[in-house]
Design a protein around this motif. Structure first.
Motif, PDB file in Angstrom:
ATOM      1  N   SER A 283       0.744  -1.356   0.096  1.00 47.67           N
ATOM      2  CA  SER A 283      -0.020   0.080   0.084  1.00 47.67           C
ATOM      3  C   SER A 283       0.898   1.218   0.056  1.00 47.67           C
ATOM      4  O   SER A 283       0.575   2.353  -0.896  1.00 47.67           O
ATOM      5  CB  SER A 283      -0.912  -0.103   1.264  1.00 47.67           C
ATOM      6  N   LYS A 284       1.941   1.113   0.617  1.00 50.72           N
ATOM      7  CA  LYS A 284       2.849   2.400   0.948  1.00 50.72           C
ATOM      8  C   LYS A 284       3.473   2.647  -0.412  1.00 50.72           C
ATOM      9  O   LYS A 284       3.775   3.941  -0.790  1.00 50.72           O
ATOM     10  CB  LYS A 284       3.971   2.238   1.914  1.00 50.72           C
ATOM     11  N   LEU A 285       3.761   1.536  -1.219  1.00 53.15           N
ATOM     12  CA  LEU A 285       4.334   1.587  -2.565  1.00 53.15           C
ATOM     13  C   LEU A 285       3.472   2.122  -3.495  1.00 53.15           C
ATOM     14  O   LEU A 285       3.944   2.547  -4.593  1.00 53.15           O
ATOM     15  CB  LEU A 285       5.018   0.236  -2.868  1.00 53.15           C
ATOM     16  N   THR A 286       2.370   1.725  -3.387  1.00 57.21           N
ATOM     17  CA  THR A 286       1.348   2.069  -4.650  1.00 57.21           C
ATOM     18  C   THR A 286       0.136   3.081  -4.381  1.00 57.21           C
ATOM     19  O   THR A 286      -0.243   3.705  -5.145  1.00 57.21           O
ATOM     20  CB  THR A 286       0.365   0.704  -4.722  1.00 57.21           C
ATOM     21  N   GLY A 287       0.180   3.325  -3.057  1.00 58.51           N
ATOM     22  CA  GLY A 287      -1.002   4.445  -2.727  1.00 58.51           C
ATOM     23  C   GLY A 287      -2.498   3.728  -2.774  1.00 58.51           C
ATOM     24  O   GLY A 287      -3.443   4.498  -2.617  1.00 58.51           O
ATOM     25  N   VAL A 288      -2.544   2.476  -2.803  1.00 60.94           N
ATOM     26  CA  VAL A 288      -3.803   1.611  -2.952  1.00 60.94           C
ATOM     27  C   VAL A 288      -3.898   1.146  -1.364  1.00 60.94           C
ATOM     28  O   VAL A 288      -2.730   0.449  -0.994  1.00 60.94           O
ATOM     29  CB  VAL A 288      -3.654   0.627  -4.096  1.00 60.94           C
ATOM     30  N   SER A 289      -4.919   1.395  -0.773  1.00 65.68           N
ATOM     31  CA  SER A 289      -5.404   0.831   0.590  1.00 65.68           C
ATOM     32  C   SER A 289      -5.106  -0.396   0.517  1.00 65.68           C
ATOM     33  O   SER A 289      -5.583  -1.272  -0.179  1.00 65.68           O
ATOM     34  CB  SER A 289      -6.859   1.387   0.896  1.00 65.68           C
ATOM     35  N   PRO A 290      -4.669  -0.835   1.855  1.00 73.41           N
ATOM     36  CA  PRO A 290      -4.457  -2.288   2.219  1.00 73.41           C
ATOM     37  C   PRO A 290      -5.648  -3.204   2.138  1.00 73.41           C
ATOM     38  O   PRO A 290      -5.817  -4.325   1.647  1.00 73.41           O
ATOM     39  CB  PRO A 290      -3.890  -2.294   3.743  1.00 73.41           C
ATOM     40  N   SER A 291      -6.712  -2.787   2.559  1.00 74.85           N
ATOM     41  CA  SER A 291      -7.977  -3.265   2.143  1.00 74.85           C
ATOM     42  C   SER A 291      -8.421  -3.820   0.934  1.00 74.85           C
ATOM     43  O   SER A 291      -9.069  -4.699   0.648  1.00 74.85           O
ATOM     44  CB  SER A 291      -9.315  -2.591   3.186  1.00 74.85           C
ATOM     45  N   TYR A 292      -8.258  -2.441   0.096  1.00 74.35           N
ATOM     46  CA  TYR A 292      -8.473  -2.751  -1.604  1.00 74.35           C
ATOM     47  C   TYR A 292      -7.616  -4.072  -2.029  1.00 74.35           C
ATOM     48  O   TYR A 292      -7.978  -4.714  -2.883  1.00 74.35           O
ATOM     49  CB  TYR A 292      -8.315  -1.484  -2.094  1.00 74.35           C
ATOM     50  N   LEU A 293      -6.276  -3.956  -1.657  1.00 72.90           N
ATOM     51  CA  LEU A 293      -5.260  -4.984  -2.027  1.00 72.90           C
ATOM     52  C   LEU A 293      -5.820  -6.364  -1.617  1.00 72.90           C
ATOM     53  O   LEU A 293      -5.738  -7.183  -2.385  1.00 72.90           O
ATOM     54  CB  LEU A 293      -4.089  -4.559  -1.611  1.00 72.90           C
ATOM     55  N   CYS A 294      -6.376  -6.370  -0.360  1.00 69.31           N
ATOM     56  CA  CYS A 294      -6.663  -7.639   0.083  1.00 69.31           C
ATOM     57  C   CYS A 294      -8.105  -8.121  -0.680  1.00 69.31           C
ATOM     58  O   CYS A 294      -8.051  -9.240  -0.929  1.00 69.31           O
ATOM     59  CB  CYS A 294      -7.270  -7.587   1.593  1.00 69.31           C
ATOM     60  N   ASP A 295      -8.909  -7.172  -0.952  1.00 70.06           N
ATOM     61  CA  ASP A 295     -10.361  -7.529  -1.778  1.00 70.06           C
ATOM     62  C   ASP A 295      -9.774  -8.000  -2.995  1.00 70.06           C
ATOM     63  O   ASP A 295     -10.424  -9.012  -3.684  1.00 70.06           O
ATOM     64  CB  ASP A 295     -11.119  -6.331  -1.878  1.00 70.06           C
ATOM     65  N   LEU A 296      -8.729  -7.605  -3.785  1.00 70.02           N
ATOM     66  CA  LEU A 296      -8.536  -7.918  -5.030  1.00 70.02           C
ATOM     67  C   LEU A 296      -8.004  -9.280  -4.952  1.00 70.02           C
ATOM     68  O   LEU A 296      -8.210 -10.150  -5.744  1.00 70.02           O
ATOM     69  CB  LEU A 296      -7.289  -6.965  -5.523  1.00 70.02           C
ATOM     70  N   GLU A 297      -6.997  -9.583  -3.947  1.00 70.83           N
ATOM     71  CA  GLU A 297      -6.445 -10.867  -3.704  1.00 70.83           C
ATOM     72  C   GLU A 297      -7.565 -11.882  -3.603  1.00 70.83           C
ATOM     73  O   GLU A 297      -7.261 -13.015  -4.121  1.00 70.83           O
ATOM     74  CB  GLU A 297      -5.421 -10.865  -2.638  1.00 70.83           C
ATOM     75  N   SER A 298      -8.455 -11.781  -2.636  1.00 69.37           N
ATOM     76  CA  SER A 298      -9.391 -12.737  -2.260  1.00 69.37           C
ATOM     77  C   SER A 298     -10.868 -12.655  -3.291  1.00 69.37           C
ATOM     78  O   SER A 298     -11.445 -13.651  -3.147  1.00 69.37           O
ATOM     79  CB  SER A 298      -9.853 -12.267  -1.030  1.00 69.37           C
ATOM     80  N   GLY A 299     -10.691 -11.724  -4.381  1.00 67.62           N
ATOM     81  CA  GLY A 299     -11.631 -12.082  -5.305  1.00 67.62           C
ATOM     82  C   GLY A 299     -12.876 -11.201  -4.960  1.00 67.62           C
ATOM     83  O   GLY A 299     -14.004 -11.185  -5.791  1.00 67.62           O
ATOM     84  N   LYS A 300     -13.127 -10.421  -3.770  1.00 62.64           N
ATOM     85  CA  LYS A 300     -14.254  -9.650  -3.546  1.00 62.64           C
ATOM     86  C   LYS A 300     -14.253  -8.494  -4.230  1.00 62.64           C
ATOM     87  O   LYS A 300     -15.402  -8.257  -4.543  1.00 62.64           O
ATOM     88  CB  LYS A 300     -14.003  -9.216  -1.954  1.00 62.64           C
ATOM     89  N   SER A 301     -13.141  -8.113  -5.083  1.00 62.83           N
ATOM     90  CA  SER A 301     -13.173  -6.883  -5.814  1.00 62.83           C
ATOM     91  C   SER A 301     -12.417  -7.577  -6.978  1.00 62.83           C
ATOM     92  O   SER A 301     -11.051  -8.022  -6.892  1.00 62.83           O
ATOM     93  CB  SER A 301     -12.820  -5.790  -5.258  1.00 62.83           C
ATOM     94  N   ASN A 302     -12.914  -7.617  -8.317  1.00 58.27           N
ATOM     95  CA  ASN A 302     -12.190  -8.130  -9.276  1.00 58.27           C
ATOM     96  C   ASN A 302     -11.834  -7.341 -10.537  1.00 58.27           C
ATOM     97  O   ASN A 302     -11.627  -7.889 -11.617  1.00 58.27           O
ATOM     98  CB  ASN A 302     -12.432  -9.503  -9.625  1.00 58.27           C
ATOM     99  N   ASN A 303     -12.385  -6.205 -10.422  1.00 59.52           N
ATOM    100  CA  ASN A 303     -12.220  -5.338 -11.883  1.00 59.52           C
ATOM    101  C   ASN A 303     -11.742  -3.917 -11.353  1.00 59.52           C
ATOM    102  O   ASN A 303     -12.578  -2.989 -11.536  1.00 59.52           O
ATOM    103  CB  ASN A 303     -13.691  -5.392 -12.269  1.00 59.52           C
ATOM    104  N   PRO A 304     -10.329  -3.859 -11.113  1.00 53.58           N
ATOM    105  CA  PRO A 304      -9.859  -2.423 -10.853  1.00 53.58           C
ATOM    106  C   PRO A 304      -9.659  -1.710 -11.784  1.00 53.58           C
ATOM    107  O   PRO A 304      -9.493  -1.980 -13.175  1.00 53.58           O
ATOM    108  CB  PRO A 304      -8.360  -2.989 -10.278  1.00 53.58           C
ATOM    109  N   ARG A 305      -9.652  -0.460 -11.631  1.00 52.78           N
ATOM    110  CA  ARG A 305      -9.589   0.655 -13.000  1.00 52.78           C
ATOM    111  C   ARG A 305      -8.000   0.532 -13.287  1.00 52.78           C
ATOM    112  O   ARG A 305      -7.236   0.058 -12.824  1.00 52.78           O
ATOM    113  CB  ARG A 305      -9.785   1.915 -12.460  1.00 52.78           C
ATOM    114  N   ILE A 306      -7.932   0.709 -14.549  1.00 53.34           N
ATOM    115  CA  ILE A 306      -6.618   0.712 -15.267  1.00 53.34           C
ATOM    116  C   ILE A 306      -5.631   1.618 -14.321  1.00 53.34           C
ATOM    117  O   ILE A 306      -4.355   1.192 -14.095  1.00 53.34           O
ATOM    118  CB  ILE A 306      -6.726   1.163 -16.778  1.00 53.34           C
ATOM    119  N   GLY A 307      -5.915   2.538 -13.809  1.00 58.23           N
ATOM    120  CA  GLY A 307      -4.984   3.336 -12.937  1.00 58.23           C
ATOM    121  C   GLY A 307      -4.600   2.688 -11.788  1.00 58.23           C
ATOM    122  O   GLY A 307      -3.330   2.617 -11.515  1.00 58.23           O
TER     123      GLY A 307
END
Length: 63
Positions: free
Chosen positions: A19-43
């Protein structure tokens, strides 16, 4: 997103560290990995790819 988890753990990064390296929240990163969120924006994909020093297509489009 199994590739995201694979790359993050390969580089021995926690969600907080990535999260510190990317500016993306830890919870969103976790959601991406777990499949809870699977369509992040290109940015967001670009930010994560840069943080992991991995091409965006390798990280998000080769699953």
């Amino acid at each position: 997103m199994n590739k995201l988890k694979e790359m993050r753990t390969k580089k021995k990064l926690s969600f907080r560290e990535l999260s510190k390296l990317t500016g993306v929240s830890p919870s969103y990163l976790c959601d991406l990995e777990s499949g809870k969120s699977n369509n992040p924006r290109i940015g967001t994909k670009i930010l994560i790819s840069k943080g992991l020093k991995t091409p965006v297509d390798e990280l998000f489009f080769n699953e």
